[in-house]
Design a protein around this motif. Sequence first.
Motif, PDB file in Angstrom:
ATOM      1  N   ASN A 191      -1.468   0.798  -8.210  1.00  0.00           N
ATOM      2  CA  ASN A 191      -2.522   1.173  -7.270  1.00  0.00           C
ATOM      3  C   ASN A 191      -1.968   1.858  -6.025  1.00  0.00           C
ATOM      4  O   ASN A 191      -2.705   2.139  -5.095  1.00  0.00           O
ATOM      5  CB  ASN A 191      -3.340  -0.057  -6.880  1.00  0.00           C
ATOM      6  CG  ASN A 191      -2.441  -1.136  -6.285  1.00  0.00           C
ATOM      7  OD1 ASN A 191      -1.247  -0.883  -6.030  1.00  0.00           O
ATOM      8  ND2 ASN A 191      -2.992  -2.306  -6.065  1.00  0.00           N
ATOM      9  N   TYR A 376      -4.557   8.050  -7.886  1.00  0.00           N
ATOM     10  CA  TYR A 376      -5.091   6.727  -7.548  1.00  0.00           C
ATOM     11  C   TYR A 376      -6.601   6.837  -7.377  1.00  0.00           C
ATOM     12  O   TYR A 376      -7.124   6.736  -6.268  1.00  0.00           O
ATOM     13  CB  TYR A 376      -4.417   6.186  -6.279  1.00  0.00           C
ATOM     14  CG  TYR A 376      -2.912   6.137  -6.438  1.00  0.00           C
ATOM     15  CD1 TYR A 376      -2.314   5.129  -7.199  1.00  0.00           C
ATOM     16  CD2 TYR A 376      -2.106   7.123  -5.873  1.00  0.00           C
ATOM     17  CE1 TYR A 376      -0.946   5.095  -7.394  1.00  0.00           C
ATOM     18  CE2 TYR A 376      -0.730   7.088  -6.061  1.00  0.00           C
ATOM     19  CZ  TYR A 376      -0.157   6.071  -6.822  1.00  0.00           C
ATOM     20  OH  TYR A 376       1.188   6.045  -7.020  1.00  0.00           O
ATOM     21  N   GLU A 378      -9.124   5.069  -7.821  1.00  0.00           N
ATOM     22  CA  GLU A 378      -9.959   4.010  -7.256  1.00  0.00           C
ATOM     23  C   GLU A 378      -9.719   3.809  -5.762  1.00  0.00           C
ATOM     24  O   GLU A 378     -10.379   3.000  -5.123  1.00  0.00           O
ATOM     25  CB  GLU A 378      -9.740   2.696  -8.016  1.00  0.00           C
ATOM     26  CG  GLU A 378      -8.486   1.917  -7.637  1.00  0.00           C
ATOM     27  CD  GLU A 378      -7.187   2.529  -8.139  1.00  0.00           C
ATOM     28  OE1 GLU A 378      -6.134   1.922  -7.927  1.00  0.00           O
ATOM     29  OE2 GLU A 378      -7.215   3.650  -8.741  1.00  0.00           O
ATOM     30  N   ARG A 379      -8.775   4.576  -5.217  1.00  0.00           N
ATOM     31  CA  ARG A 379      -8.429   4.396  -3.805  1.00  0.00           C
ATOM     32  C   ARG A 379      -9.068   5.461  -2.913  1.00  0.00           C
ATOM     33  O   ARG A 379      -9.350   6.572  -3.367  1.00  0.00           O
ATOM     34  CB  ARG A 379      -6.896   4.473  -3.621  1.00  0.00           C
ATOM     35  CG  ARG A 379      -6.086   3.449  -4.409  1.00  0.00           C
ATOM     36  CD  ARG A 379      -6.305   2.041  -3.877  1.00  0.00           C
ATOM     37  NE  ARG A 379      -6.065   1.906  -2.450  1.00  0.00           N
ATOM     38  CZ  ARG A 379      -4.882   1.590  -1.898  1.00  0.00           C
ATOM     39  NH1 ARG A 379      -3.825   1.385  -2.662  1.00  0.00           N
ATOM     40  NH2 ARG A 379      -4.775   1.475  -0.581  1.00  0.00           N
TER      41      ARG A 379
ATOM     42  N   GLU D  29     -10.313   0.518   3.790  1.00  0.00           N
ATOM     43  CA  GLU D  29      -9.194  -0.210   3.200  1.00  0.00           C
ATOM     44  C   GLU D  29      -8.265  -0.800   4.264  1.00  0.00           C
ATOM     45  O   GLU D  29      -7.335  -1.529   3.939  1.00  0.00           O
ATOM     46  CB  GLU D  29      -8.395   0.705   2.263  1.00  0.00           C
ATOM     47  CG  GLU D  29      -9.185   1.138   1.021  1.00  0.00           C
ATOM     48  CD  GLU D  29      -8.319   1.917   0.032  1.00  0.00           C
ATOM     49  OE1 GLU D  29      -7.130   2.162   0.342  1.00  0.00           O
ATOM     50  OE2 GLU D  29      -8.837   2.276  -1.023  1.00  0.00           O
TER      51      GLU D  29
END
Lengths: 489, 489, 452, 452
Positions: A191, A376, A378-379, D29
């Motif tokens: 990830n 990536y 999903e990031r 995030e």
Amino acid sequence: NETTLIFQHSRPGRSATAQAPKPVSEDQLSAIPTNLRRKNKPGLPEVSELEVVRHYTNLSAKNFAIDKQFYPLGSCTMKYNPRGANRAAMLPGFLNRHPLAPATHSQGYLACLYELQDFLKEVTGMKGVSLAPMAGAQGEFAGVAMIRAYHEARGDDARTEILIPEAAHGTNPATATMCGYKVREVPVGKNGDVDLEALKEACGPQTAGLMMTNPSTCGVFERQIEAIAKTVHDAGGLLYYDGANLNAILGKVRPGDMGFDVIHMNLHKTFATPHGGGGPGAGPVGVSQRLLDYLPTPMAGQDEESGDYHWIDTGTLPTSIGHLSAFMGNAGVLLRAYFYAMVLGRQGMIRVGEYSTLAANYLLKRLEAIGCQAAYPERRASHEFILAFAKQAKDNHVTALDIAKRLLDYNQHAPTIYFPLLVPECFLIEPTETETKEAMDDFIDAMEKIFNEANTDPDTVTQAPFTQPVRRLDDVKAAKELDLVWSEC
Amino acid sequence: NETTLIFQHSRPGRSATAQAPKPVSEDQLSAIPTNLRRKNKPGLPEVSELEVVRHYTNLSAKNFAIDKQFYPLGSCTMKYNPRGANRAAMLPGFLNRHPLAPATHSQGYLACLYELQDFLKEVTGMKGVSLAPMAGAQGEFAGVAMIRAYHEARGDDARTEILIPEAAHGTNPATATMCGYKVREVPVGKNGDVDLEALKEACGPQTAGLMMTNPSTCGVFERQIEAIAKTVHDAGGLLYYDGANLNAILGKVRPGDMGFDVIHMNLHKTFATPHGGGGPGAGPVGVSQRLLDYLPTPMAGQDEESGDYHWIDTGTLPTSIGHLSAFMGNAGVLLRAYFYAMVLGRQGMIRVGEYSTLAANYLLKRLEAIGCQAAYPERRASHEFILAFAKQAKDNHVTALDIAKRLLDYNQHAPTIYFPLLVPECFLIEPTETETKEAMDDFIDAMEKIFNEANTDPDTVTQAPFTQPVRRLDDVKAAKELDLVWSEC
Amino acid sequence: MPYIPHTEDDVQAMLAAIGADSIEQLFDEIPAHLKAGSSLDALPEGQGEMEVTRLMADRAEQDRFALSFLGGGAYAHHIPAAVWELATRGEYYTAYTPYQAEASQGTLQVIYEYQTLIARLTGMDVSNASVYDGASGLAEAVLMSLRANRKSKSRKVLVPDALNPRYRSACEAIVSNQDVELVSVPFCTDAGQTLVDSLSPFAGDDYAALVISQPNYFGSLEDVDALTDWAHANGMLVIAVTNPTSLAILTPPGEWGSEGADVVVGEGQPLGVPLSSGGPYFGFMACKKKHVRQMPGRIIGRTVDMEGKQGFTLTLQAREQHIRRSKATSNICTNQGLAMTAATIYVSLLGPDGLASVAGHCHANTQKLADKLTALDGVERAFTAPVFHEVALTLPQDADTVLAKLAEKDILGGLSLAKDYSMKNAILVNATEVHTEGDLDLFVAAMKEVLA
Amino acid sequence: MPYIPHTEDDVQAMLAAIGADSIEQLFDEIPAHLKAGSSLDALPEGQGEMEVTRLMADRAEQDRFALSFLGGGAYAHHIPAAVWELATRGEYYTAYTPYQAEASQGTLQVIYEYQTLIARLTGMDVSNASVYDGASGLAEAVLMSLRANRKSKSRKVLVPDALNPRYRSACEAIVSNQDVELVSVPFCTDAGQTLVDSLSPFAGDDYAALVISQPNYFGSLEDVDALTDWAHANGMLVIAVTNPTSLAILTPPGEWGSEGADVVVGEGQPLGVPLSSGGPYFGFMACKKKHVRQMPGRIIGRTVDMEGKQGFTLTLQAREQHIRRSKATSNICTNQGLAMTAATIYVSLLGPDGLASVAGHCHANTQKLADKLTALDGVERAFTAPVFHEVALTLPQDADTVLAKLAEKDILGGLSLAKDYSMKNAILVNATEVHTEGDLDLFVAAMKEVLA
């Protein structure tokens, strides 16, 4: 003729006469012993002023540049370089200031430096800043040298290892070596985050520190940063922050608040000073409380009572790791960064992180929509992101390199390619906050066209570029038959 | 996309924010009556700073320029424009000087002007010089206006005609008209000299003066100049010298010594100030004793005792033809010319005439050797010369225009074409003293190739250019369907 | 040899190709006795770039000052660094008139963009590529109005006394040679404006045009709608003289009165051109479409190439001197290309809102300065009319003396109205966006001292 | 938003494409509590280019001076206007490292030309594309000598005390981390030179290299032939530290002694780079061909493209950090591209004769200045060795005090040797071609007054 070298314009006796003083007589040189005098004049170009102006004007046309093209070179932060900063740094008072001018004749310059130090402290959340390092890599060097000085001052000399995530810039391990450390690489998970378990295993009494950047070169924010900091600190190591990606988090989160002990910044990236075809840059370092004593000198200080500025040098800071240059680093770059910081101010700094991140996420989503594979997916992207072209390489034998070269034909500078090394056939793309949506849309259009070409006419891609001053160059020949200086014969 | 206009980059609300002050409040504008306030904001570009820099950087690449190419535009003297002159004229003290600053704050500027006036007097052999005219054509205007003022002051008001050789620049007759004169053209003989008999016939009590340049636009020195001067003077007229071709005779022969009463100089030609894509220039005028009282103002004067400089204006020179601009002409051009004159000095000025003439004669002979037809083969070239392509036009249906366009494909700026009007299918070629022999040889090679193409593959010539941003343009459409400002719809 | 590249070998090779023995021989057609004066003995020895640069830097230094409030037709503004860094790129700086259109699309497109922005700023249909400066532009406009006003046979034009006197005199110097008469219109000495009332004596007479200056020389705003309508009602064309910065917030001449002005000219300097002792500036010139063939100067048109691609080219050249010779609209044969290029970049950087902010600050700063100065004993506004960014003030003492004393303090405190208007105690003061509150206060303090 | 182009519409369109509600959401995030410090309260409000330019102009003005004779590693020279007008063209100024060679031939060819001229000036076989500055270049050269000297196993290098002390300390700061020892070689306090005699104690010991500075910090010229031959005879490499201007008239390091120096470094600033408070300058670095694979930094090679056409490309990248990572020759990953570009243009404009004239005037002016100053009572040359363009003088009074008094007269009269060499009364004085006879006389007059 197009690629004639300046030396090939040379004719014996020709000169740009207005530029040189009149020749001196032999008599005026009589104090210099004959055996120290040059026997033959050096083979420098003998050309007219117009020839020089024309040659370097025409040569300049053979460059891509931010002033001409979108330049989404990942990890390089190719943003607009304000022309006002250039003018300010070229003011005669700054341009003619000798680096060793006394403080009485340096108050204007020192005031700018002192304030810039303060700005950088605030922006990074560090306790002290030195502007001395002349480039990012030298800032890294200063940072690791301070880590070393810190451990040495404590007599903690068993610490021989620097930990570095495998996605890191090559300068990180090279710097660790230059500071006399061994390098241990730490793997990165699928990830994009560091493999925390592996890090824990790697840490120990031999750990001097960890070098990393956050957001990482994977183009994502390292979410476990607090756990990482705790792990390294618990093992007695210090945390080094590579400021390469600072642009992404300006005004959002500060390295100091994430637990880093030392940081370098690239003013030529984050603070919009020009890259100049490969330099100069400037790599100021910021430190937490415990490294304050080791900052490289000189720094600008201010007398609280008089308000006068002075230099802080090894005389007043004897524990400093010392000087990294003959004088005090790349002053002209610092003045440009100061200009930029003053124009942006608080709100402007915060916007840098916001809009560079917005641009990257937009570009990523749009490129995904036309079939690009995100490394990536999903990031969130930070200010940059990675695309992987392994599928194209397999299906059409069209590599990331081929796509990069073909982009040049569409008047788009190619992104960074094959970096980070852990993603095969990748692009690292960084649009920055200063490019319009239209500029990004043009890039997307070009990518879409290239994908079509890869399917229908792959040779157009694999043989590209076609529109540049040269076609693809023979790098093997360049390395094998070294031709590094020109010779007439 | 390549030719996107700056207006097409515009997006409502976008701006180069760093460049504007913060908006003012409506309250701050309350003193301005509402009916005088603009209702809708003007449709100016709303773009970012990077967009502006990129747009005008990329647009610049679509120009030929001396800094990039050989530019042998006859009668335009496209010589090297020293970069040092630009820097000197852009010094803050000069750049920020208000045109109406008091003499106490103008001594530095006035000193440059005063000396430049003196230099120009010496170079032209005239008794007085005014730097006021803003261009060659305005210098011409000033010159003829002085002739008119002279005759008027003497009550000699029957003089209604200006004589002009047929090869003259179009500005000469246009200027005479602007000064209220009728124009009578004088024929030119086969050898390029004025038809003296015709001139004698044309002269009379109605003659206000004669306008000519020497060397003439035929690219040859008018050998009968003394007889011409005598003829005109005997008829009571004055002689006007068009300085367009002054470069050819600098340091060889002076207009004042040839008998001219008034002269204008083109500093953007002879004194190497840049042409700037069509301006600005500067057209100082010099006069003989009898026109001293009529010089346009202001001029720089010096107090003999104190050495202080001051302005000479209509207050002290009431007979002056007056002001030709709001202030005092193109100061920045004058400063560049001053720089150039100071660098060249006496010897350098003399060399200008010598080497520009050497270059022209070399280029002529070499072009003749490859089959070009000189208009005046038995004459020395001055700093420029005429080639005639009537034969090519007849044999291959390749015109002077075609050859000119094809030269662009060889990265050579075309010479002046179809001027002077009296030589059909002609080139007027002026290499100047600042081009190398190699640059001229490249031009000769290109011409030789084009001659071959004209024989073997005339379409390559008649359809040229192929390598420029656009192919040949539809001038008829441009004039018929006038599109002079852009509109979004 | 400065700027000359030839080596001795080159010279010999060239002479050999020519078949001449010496350079001197190339001048053998010039009668020998005419050459006598050409040794140029009075010129100095040539010097290097270093020496000349130092000399000029020392002189430039002499002319520096602390603060200036001079206006009168040339105004200090912030000029973005990008403007001249771009305009002095060799490609713009060292190109010539775009005679070869294919190799000059850069310059040509810039001019087309310039024409567009001038048209939009002035509210007119078309613009030329610029003329020398505002004052000579007015002269061209006056001559143009004689050609364009088909209804009038007059060679007279009405010119207000409140017009910049330097415009008046330059215009006079140029047009008088063609027997054109500039007829004075007085201004109201109370308001500092040109009133329609003052025009009534001229009603019914044949004049080709009325000149309207907005703002006028005193900085005052004229009632342009009334003046324009009056002129049109009396068969005259309207020539507007305007400040381009002001047009970001003031009614554009194209919208004056019911029909708008016919020709608009003005000094372009405020748009990114440094004060630079008075030039090079550029005059802008715009007009209604129906008059375009009477407009002098270079004009660029958009067209297509033989493949249908957009391109730009010189057009309407049949008006110009190199084609029409003695019948041309003017003898002008260049424009002020470089200054006009800078202005195009400047306006692009400022945009409509930015330029409006600049104009707004100029006005607000001038108002503020006037308020501060008139708070001093004996200092008064000379006129009652509203102003844009320049204001006439009367002082309790002789204006020239006061200004000289201020100059001793290195403050250029305005322009005297003594000579041009016999207002011995009056000065004209300008402030722009470059002046800070501190600058204004320094000026006021100095004035106070001088008047004390 | 300064430098950010996005309109509200753009932002909404981009967020829609992303599928996010707000920009803030893109940072989801990042742990929320980490964001607390990022309001950047201590930063000032942003200002416009006009305000910041004025602030910086005022500050730059503060630092101006009348005359300077400071040297010590950075020298005032005439820089032709063309140099920086060309180097700051956007195409050079805003390009980055030429990773895409086809789109970077401009920069690449300039570097190849630069490498060629450095090689020719130093008399060496090859050059890199420049390093940060002269002092850090010396550190790189020291590290390189350890790799290149295959016969030596030593981590020690001989460094003369007469080397610029700032080079010494920067070198120390950099190489000490790798346990490299810089061993001092004393200088002759009479001559101000490093004598072969002073080296004899080190003969027979294992040192990787001897550093030779020509001229040395005192401006003195060393007997480079003897020093070079001694080093080679004792198994050491020779690292030359030189002034590039001087190389136009002095024996190039490639010709020192019988074999020449092995590595040459120096400060490139004198070649067209302004003093600019100490940077950006560039360090030049050249070496014998056999050592090229040990040289750090970027190197450009000439090659051909797939059609056989000449082109330029980054080469020998296997030495560099982005390939070799921890095994690289250095961590350096840029050069000083812009300064190096300026230097290439500067040297092209000066040419061999012009640069020799500059060097000659520097020398002659320094000699003349030394003569004039030593004509004052109590002022003496500190050393007997011949000098290039810098000279050490002893004063009859405390050097720091004298320099401070001169600074009060706005004259920066030289560098004190008190701190670095415990020569309390000694100063180091430099003159170059920029100093006129009048400048020298002003300095001498001021010195006379101060000493009186």
